[in-house]
Every structure is written in C-alpha cells, then in structure tokens.
Enzyme design. Structure first.
Site, PDB file in Angstrom:
ATOM      1  N   HIS A 110       0.825  -1.227   0.000  1.00  0.00           N
ATOM      2  CA  HIS A 110       0.000   0.000   0.000  1.00  0.00           C
ATOM      3  C   HIS A 110       0.848   1.261   0.000  1.00  0.00           C
ATOM      4  CE1 HIS A 110      -4.071  -1.751   0.821  1.00  0.00           C
ATOM      5  NE2 HIS A 110      -3.297  -2.798   1.035  1.00  0.00           N
ATOM      6  N   ASP A 155       3.619   9.454  -0.810  1.00  0.00           N
ATOM      7  CA  ASP A 155       2.461   8.670  -0.368  1.00  0.00           C
ATOM      8  C   ASP A 155       2.191   7.575  -1.385  1.00  0.00           C
ATOM      9  OD1 ASP A 155       0.278   8.009   1.215  1.00  0.00           O
ATOM     10  OD2 ASP A 155      -0.435  10.074   1.354  1.00  0.00           O
TER      11      ASP A 155
HETATM   12  C1  G6P Z   1      -1.066   3.271   6.183  1.00  0.00           C
HETATM   13  C2  G6P Z   1      -0.537   1.871   5.995  1.00  0.00           C
HETATM   14  C3  G6P Z   1      -1.442   0.853   6.675  1.00  0.00           C
HETATM   15  C4  G6P Z   1      -1.670   1.251   8.126  1.00  0.00           C
HETATM   16  C5  G6P Z   1      -2.202   2.676   8.209  1.00  0.00           C
HETATM   17  C6  G6P Z   1      -2.429   3.171   9.646  1.00  0.00           C
HETATM   18  O1  G6P Z   1      -2.254   3.438   5.479  1.00  0.00           O
HETATM   19  O2  G6P Z   1      -0.400   1.564   4.626  1.00  0.00           O
HETATM   20  O3  G6P Z   1      -0.869  -0.430   6.621  1.00  0.00           O
HETATM   21  O4  G6P Z   1      -2.559   0.360   8.749  1.00  0.00           O
HETATM   22  O5  G6P Z   1      -1.295   3.538   7.558  1.00  0.00           O
HETATM   23  O6  G6P Z   1      -1.266   3.062  10.416  1.00  0.00           O
HETATM   24  P1  G6P Z   1      -1.204   2.145  11.720  1.00  0.00           P
HETATM   25  O7  G6P Z   1       0.245   2.109  12.084  1.00  0.00           O
HETATM   26  O8  G6P Z   1      -2.068   2.842  12.736  1.00  0.00           O
HETATM   27  O9  G6P Z   1      -1.754   0.792  11.371  1.00  0.00           O
END
Ligand code: G6P
Length: 472
Positions: free
Chosen positions: A161, A369
């Site tokens: 992602h 991003d």
């Molecule tokens: C991004 C990453 C995700 C992640 C999210 C939130 O979108 O690609 O994998 O879950 O951030 O971050 P966190 O560390 O809270 O999961």
C-alpha cells in the site's frame, strides 16, 4: 487449483473487526480491504490491536455476514520490535524515501521475523490447500517465504500500500535481501503505481532476476513472481451517496454555520512526517501573508488524528506541527476569525464525507504517499453542481491517476503551493466542473470492486503461472 470458487484469506497487520469498542481504523488499508471483501466474503486474519503478556494459541474469531475475522494479540516486546521498531522506524521511512529517519536495530529485525513466523504458524492452522492468500503491506513482507518453508503451495499474492523506492534506497536497508528480497516468494506482487513496480523490477535486476519476454514476471532464485500496478481505489458511488446524505446531517449543518460563509479549505491526514503537514502550514502562512484580500474570508480545517505516538519521530512531528499551528493563529487571527483550526481527532467516515462536500479546496500534499485515498474520497464527495478543487502533491500515488483534474503541486515549493491555493479558491465554476468530471470518470472506471477483482483475477490466472511458482 485456484479457481473462481477458492476461499480468499486476507492477511494484514490491522483488521477492521466490526466492534464499536475497538480503536478506530485511521488508514486507507483497512477501508480498502473491508470494501473489497464485504460482498465476496472470506477470512481476514491479523493483529487484534491488543497487547497482552500471554497471547492465546488460538485467534479470536468473529463472524459477520460472509466475513470471518480472526485476530491474535501481540506481546509487548513483539509490539515494540515488530510494529514500532522494524515496521514503523525502519521500513516505513525507507519506503517513503526517508533513509535519514530510519533507525535500524538488530533486535527489531529479529522481532519482525519472529512475529511474521508466528503469523505463519497461526495461518498454517487456518488455511486449506485451495485457499488463495492475499497479504497486505510492509508489516508482512516475508510471510510467503515462511509459509512456503512450511510446505504451503497455495497461490499467495502481496499488495504494497505504500511506495517502493528505487533500488539504491532499498539497499540502504540492512539485510534487505531477507525482507524486500523475500517478496519473490509470492506469486504476484502488486504496487500502487507503474513507478513503484518499475523500482522493484530494477531491484530484482540487482538480485540476478530475469524478466520474462512480456515483462510481466521475473524469474529469481528459482521462482517466478509476477509484478503488477493496481492503484488502490474507493467505493466511488457509495462514498458520493454518503457525502450527499451527510451534508444534510446536524453535524455538518452546525459545522457549516461555524464557517459563517467563509470558504473552507480542508486537510485530513494521520499525523505522519510523510504527509508534509509542516510544508502545507508554511504554504498557508505564505498565502495569508500575500493574500490580504482573503483574510476573514477563508477557514482552513486540518484534521489530524495522532498516529504511532510511541515512535520518537512522530512525537517530534506532533510538537512541531502544534507549535506551527499556534504561530499561524497568533499572527493572523483576530477576535472574530481563526484562520486555522487544527484538530487532533478522528471523525467517522460520514462526518468526513460531509466535511469534504462542504469544502471549496482540499490540500493533499504529502512528501511521499503510496496512493492517498483522501484525495479520491474528496473528489467523490463533491457536489457535481458546485465542485471543490483538489490540490494534490506530485508525490502522491493518486497524482498518477488524477493529474488531469487536480492542481498538481510540488510540496517543497512553498510559494508555488501558496499560489496554487489562491488559484483554487478563485477558480471559476466551468473549470472546476471540467476538472471534477475528469477525475470522477477515473474514479468511476477504477473503483474498489474493480481493484480487488483485477488483483484476484491476476493472482488466480493459471495460464500466467506455470509450475515454476512451486517452492524451490
Ligand atoms: C497506512 C498503511 C497501513 C496502516 C495505516 C495506519 O495506510 O499503509 O498499513 O494500517 O497507515 O497506520 P497504523 O500504524 O495505525 O496501522
């Protein structure tokens, strides 16, 4: 083997278990996976979000409609080393081109490997031979290797992602071959953009990879891996509907009243250095300095839920942004006007949809991003009769799809951003409508359903994956 009827098993660090008591999901991943799976059904496996001294040997299973959620807890040292340490202090900065911020520690790498092996052990008990596995994001890069080592020959795909930088930057990661190189154990690795895919292909070149004649797959270390670009998407029609309804809610009505007719600029980002929030605030300050005619006629609402607060680089960013926000208001507010509302809260998706629709301009200006779904949701939420303008960083994956409609900006060019902001605020309706239509047609053609179908079709396409994809 993997035909249409195969069961899908999704694996990601965060799992959006439908439980109101759980922590809100801030990131785009959970939103996308949820939307992609909710009709098709399947199993979604990952971390519960909970830390305990003695995690159970069995996942906690919740079933709702066609979805089964299976989650496990982590121990404190797992959480520190795997999540805060290697995933978020090493992989996250390096993959976002910020090698300068990476803090490598051998213990964190060991923790990352240990937790991934533990995930593989749990999955081994869940999956059947015909299941198709879809692993998500940088927390889980070596998972396929560990499953292969346990003898699993399932079709396994991986989707990243976040960005994939050029080989030079990947090589800054100690032991990169064991982590990024392990992506070769998947049958299909998907990226957000062609550029990310190309960067990884060039990395495979450095590891002796041989591209197939059509350039779609690589033979490396005795395995064949397919690569593809699958720009992640949103539920375009549903989000547009949500925004329409939300704009009639009490919440949005009260919010709009609070603007007293001023034009709304909105920014929504997790508090993360990749999002370029300081640059954006700086650009807004320059705009206020130069555009006195806009004083008292504009309100910038920056919604920024705090994120990964135990990682020092995030805590530092938090202090810096709060100070900057205070400075801007100190300099430009008067008793009846606050130019910037800086809000560290999480709002529901409906509330955000309503806020987007009320806005004249969105500033989505990350330094780097993978995609940025705020950009896409902002566009989908607009009133087609009076759409707002999207200011979008050239370094967001979304810029590869939305450049025909967004005002593309360089987040390092603060004067350029300030000028683009004025242009956005003053853009006449015909140009706004034209830009909105161009972006909507992209979002309608590639919505989240199509994204998931394309990835899974490619993953389960037997023709493209000969027997070479079996374990070496
Ligand atoms: C991004 C990453 C995700 C992640 C999210 C939130 O979108 O690609 O994998 O879950 O951030 O971050 P966190 O560390 O809270 O999961």
């Amino acid at each position: 083997m993997a035909g249409r009827a195969s069961r899908i098993v999704v694996v990601s660090n965060r799992v959006a278990v439908p439980d109101p008591a759980r922590r809100a999901q801030a990131g785009g991943l959970a939103v996308a996976v949820n939307a992609a799976l909710k009709e098709r059904g399947g199993i979604w496996f990952g971390w519960s979000g909970t830390i305990t001294p003695t995690p159970s040997d069995h996942p906690v299973v919740t079933t709702q409609k066609r979805m089964t959620y299976a989650v496990i807890d982590l121990k404190e040292d797992d959480y520190q080393e795997y999540y805060n340490g290697f995933a978020n202090r090493v992989l996250w900065p390096i993959l976002h081109y910020r090698v300068d911020l990476a803090e490598f520690a051998q213990a964190d790498l060991s923790g990352y490997i240990r937790v991934n092996r533990n995930f593989a052990d749990h999955l081994a008990k869940i999956i059947g031979p015909d299941d198709v596995l879809w692993i998500h994001d940088y927390h889980m890069m070596p998972l396929a290797q560990y499953l292969r080592e346990r003898g699993h020959r399932n079709r396994i795909g991986f989707f990243l992602h976040i960005p994939m930088p050029p080989p030079d930057l990947i090589q800054a990661l100690p032991k990169h071959g064991e982590i990024v190189g392990a992506l070769a154990y998947y049958d299909l690795v998907g990226f957000q953009t062609e550029q990310d895919k190309e960067n990884f292909a060039r990395y495979l070149d450095t590891r002796g990879g041989q591209s197939s004649a059509d350039g779609r797959s690589y033979d490396v270390g005795g395995r064949r891996v397919k690569l593809g670009a699958f720009p992640v998407a949103i539920e375009t029609a549903a989000f547009a509907r949500r925004a329409r309804h939300a704009s009639r809610s009490q919440f949005v009505k009260r919010f709009k009243e609070s603007l007293s007719g001023r034009k709304l600029i909105v920014g929504v980002d997790r508090l993360d250095y990749s999002k370029g929030i300081p640059n954006r605030l700086e650009a807004y300050e320059r705009f206020l300095r130069n555009a006195e005619d806009w004083h008292d006629k504009v309100a910038y609402v920056q919604i920024t839920p705090k994120s990964r607060t135990e990682v020092p680089e995030y805590a530092e960013m938090d202090r810096f942004v709060s100070r900057k926000a205070g400075q801007i208001n100190g300099l430009y507010s008067d008793v009846s006007w606050t130019p910037l509302r800086y809000v560290n809260r999480t709002y529901s998706r409906s509330a955000l949809a309503g806020i987007y629709r009320a806005a004249g301009v969105a500033m989505v200006t990350p330094l780097r991003d993978g995609m940025n779904l705020v950009a896409k949701e902002f566009v989908a939420a607009q009133d087609p009769e009076d759409p707002g303008v999207l200011l979008l960083s050239q370094f967001a994956g979304a810029a590869h799809e939305l450049s025909a409609g967004a005002l593309i900006v360089n987040p390092h060019d603060l004067d350029g951003m300030a000028e683009a902001l004025r242009r956005a605020l003053e853009m006449p309706l015909p140009e706004r409508s034209d830009r909105y239509r161009r972006m909507m047609s992209v979002l309608e053609a590639n919505d989240i359903d199509r994204w998931a179908k394309r990835f899974l079709a490619e993953l389960t396409d037997d023709r493209a994956l000969p027997a070479m994809s079996l374990p070496p």
